[in-house]
Enzyme design. Sequence first.
Site, PDB file in Angstrom:
ATOM      1  N   HIS A 146      34.557  46.036  50.725  1.00  0.00           N
ATOM      2  CA  HIS A 146      35.332  45.373  49.678  1.00  0.00           C
ATOM      3  C   HIS A 146      34.732  44.058  49.191  1.00  0.00           C
ATOM      4  O   HIS A 146      35.247  43.455  48.249  1.00  0.00           O
ATOM      5  CB  HIS A 146      36.758  45.097  50.166  1.00  0.00           C
ATOM      6  CG  HIS A 146      36.836  43.936  51.111  1.00  0.00           C
ATOM      7  ND1 HIS A 146      36.383  43.999  52.401  1.00  0.00           N
ATOM      8  CD2 HIS A 146      37.286  42.673  50.938  1.00  0.00           C
ATOM      9  CE1 HIS A 146      36.551  42.832  52.986  1.00  0.00           C
ATOM     10  NE2 HIS A 146      37.097  41.996  52.121  1.00  0.00           N
TER      11      HIS A 146
HETATM   12  C1  UD1 Z   1      40.654  38.785  49.607  1.00  0.00           C
HETATM   13  C2  UD1 Z   1      39.905  37.620  50.281  1.00  0.00           C
HETATM   14  C3  UD1 Z   1      38.845  38.157  51.224  1.00  0.00           C
HETATM   15  C4  UD1 Z   1      39.434  39.146  52.211  1.00  0.00           C
HETATM   16  C5  UD1 Z   1      40.155  40.229  51.433  1.00  0.00           C
HETATM   17  C6  UD1 Z   1      40.776  41.241  52.361  1.00  0.00           C
HETATM   18  C7  UD1 Z   1      39.574  35.565  48.986  1.00  0.00           C
HETATM   19  C8  UD1 Z   1      38.599  34.778  48.227  1.00  0.00           C
HETATM   20  N1  UD1 Z   1      39.220  36.816  49.293  1.00  0.00           N
HETATM   21  O1  UD1 Z   1      39.725  39.476  48.796  1.00  0.00           O
HETATM   22  O2  UD1 Z   1      38.282  37.075  51.943  1.00  0.00           O
HETATM   23  O3  UD1 Z   1      38.398  39.680  52.984  1.00  0.00           O
HETATM   24  O4  UD1 Z   1      41.168  39.627  50.633  1.00  0.00           O
HETATM   25  O5  UD1 Z   1      41.399  42.270  51.669  1.00  0.00           O
HETATM   26  O6  UD1 Z   1      40.625  35.061  49.305  1.00  0.00           O
HETATM   27  N2  UD1 Z   1      44.665  43.905  44.453  1.00  0.00           N
HETATM   28  C9  UD1 Z   1      45.642  44.870  44.419  1.00  0.00           C
HETATM   29  N3  UD1 Z   1      46.687  44.717  45.270  1.00  0.00           N
HETATM   30  C10 UD1 Z   1      46.815  43.683  46.121  1.00  0.00           C
HETATM   31  C11 UD1 Z   1      45.817  42.711  46.136  1.00  0.00           C
HETATM   32  C12 UD1 Z   1      44.746  42.834  45.298  1.00  0.00           C
HETATM   33  O7  UD1 Z   1      45.566  45.828  43.681  1.00  0.00           O
HETATM   34  O8  UD1 Z   1      47.825  43.631  46.870  1.00  0.00           O
HETATM   35  C13 UD1 Z   1      43.495  44.068  43.547  1.00  0.00           C
HETATM   36  C14 UD1 Z   1      43.575  43.237  42.305  1.00  0.00           C
HETATM   37  O9  UD1 Z   1      43.100  44.015  41.267  1.00  0.00           O
HETATM   38  C15 UD1 Z   1      42.627  42.096  42.544  1.00  0.00           C
HETATM   39  C16 UD1 Z   1      41.602  42.708  43.516  1.00  0.00           C
HETATM   40  O10 UD1 Z   1      42.318  43.700  44.258  1.00  0.00           O
HETATM   41  O11 UD1 Z   1      42.055  41.637  41.381  1.00  0.00           O
HETATM   42  C17 UD1 Z   1      41.035  41.706  44.478  1.00  0.00           C
HETATM   43  O12 UD1 Z   1      42.064  40.987  45.161  1.00  0.00           O
HETATM   44  P1  UD1 Z   1      41.857  39.441  45.610  1.00  0.00           P
HETATM   45  O13 UD1 Z   1      43.033  38.965  46.378  1.00  0.00           O
HETATM   46  O14 UD1 Z   1      41.407  38.651  44.425  1.00  0.00           O
HETATM   47  O15 UD1 Z   1      40.607  39.475  46.541  1.00  0.00           O
HETATM   48  P2  UD1 Z   1      40.179  40.513  47.666  1.00  0.00           P
HETATM   49  O16 UD1 Z   1      38.966  41.208  47.208  1.00  0.00           O
HETATM   50  O17 UD1 Z   1      41.339  41.326  48.132  1.00  0.00           O
END
Ligand code: UD1
Length: 367
Positions: free
Chosen positions: A210
């Site tokens: 991821h």
């Molecule tokens: C975040 C953390 C990362 C951790 C990861 C674990 C930061 C900078 N990154 O990254 O360190 O390893 O979580 O999962 O804090 N999304 C959903 N549903 C959710 C959450 C996210 O669909 O419940 C999608 C959204 O489209 C979003 C993308 O996933 O844009 C990324 O989510 P985000 O929280 O920005 O970062 P992660 O890649 O999950």
Amino acid sequence: MMKVLLIAGARPNFMKIAPIYREALKYNQVQCKIVHTGQHYDYEMSEAFFEDLELPKPDFFLSAGSGTHAFQTAKIMVAFEELSQKEGPDLIIVVGDVNSTLACSVVAKKLLIDVAHVEAGLRSFDLTMPEEINRMVTDAISDYFFVTEESGAANLVQEGKSKDRIHFVGNVMIDNLFYQVKKLDGKMPQRFATSKIKEKLEDYAFLTLHRPSNVDTKSVFCEIAEALNTIADKMPIIFPVHPRTKKMMDEFGLGLSNDIYLFSPLSFKESLFLWKDARVVLTDSGGLQEETTALGVPCVTIRENTERPITIKMGTNILAGTKKESILKAFEEAVARPKNQFKVPPKWDGKAAERIWKIFLKKNRQD
Ligand code: UD1
């Protein structure tokens, strides 16, 4: 009464706050409330974990949601500032390295509230990783540094932190792991949707992927996918797909082998049920590098660096890089290694949360 806010925002935080919260309940003089920033919000990324990890519903939910780093961090900061002013805690505890960790620590410190960072001092020395920036900023202003491995303490000393604020307490992620493994072993695993597939596959690899650096750029993701497809010719792969990764796979039209079994994000227990018996774990997660080391499961880390060097020095971890050839080489090395060659790092014994609270209470008595 010692008033504490315990902060969590994203999936890997939930495993870390569970043992800290459980331990807090043992002390009458502590009032510990859980703040969920809402950085992760999907049922499978959040609520399923709270249920699995035996955490109560958070006392406060800040509804931050997704967005750019600035947008997400700012939303958390504004909401957490308001909450902190209302609640007036003596101390906040932040864990790990996600945006919620940085956002809440900065807000609290500016309100003159003590900040404790659990999993302090880890460094990848790679500033292209958002987590590295989060770790450095949080450590720049924290009052308590709780470290999981010696390298964390050494990095903090190198950065000029005074030794009396650095506490080598072990690893709360491993506290949670040992607690959950015991629970899992006592239950009938048939209740999981993936039980059938586990039974069917004799030897399998378990994959998580991821990191933005691995999945957000087409050429990098395609190269990793080629390596995975080649591995799948030899050994089937079970792959619960993170929402970010799913989005990028759709956008790039990425083709994966039929021997890679795709799932939606799994709960903590179901994921553990699968990876603990995997022949090898392939991952770019921070937590799994540590968890596989604690259970002696071979691990291939699809990254150029790690902030958790103890997992390589003592544990089962092999740093594979992100090129097809280097990933395949690491995979071959991982499956060829004898199982009993590894050691569990010092203080990864299930008692880290206990050590943390003893330190808080001692300090509280002195003040
Ligand atoms: C975040 C953390 C990362 C951790 C990861 C674990 C930061 C900078 N990154 O990254 O360190 O390893 O979580 O999962 O804090 N999304 C959903 N549903 C959710 C959450 C996210 O669909 O419940 C999608 C959204 O489209 C979003 C993308 O996933 O844009 C990324 O989510 P985000 O929280 O920005 O970062 P992660 O890649 O999950």
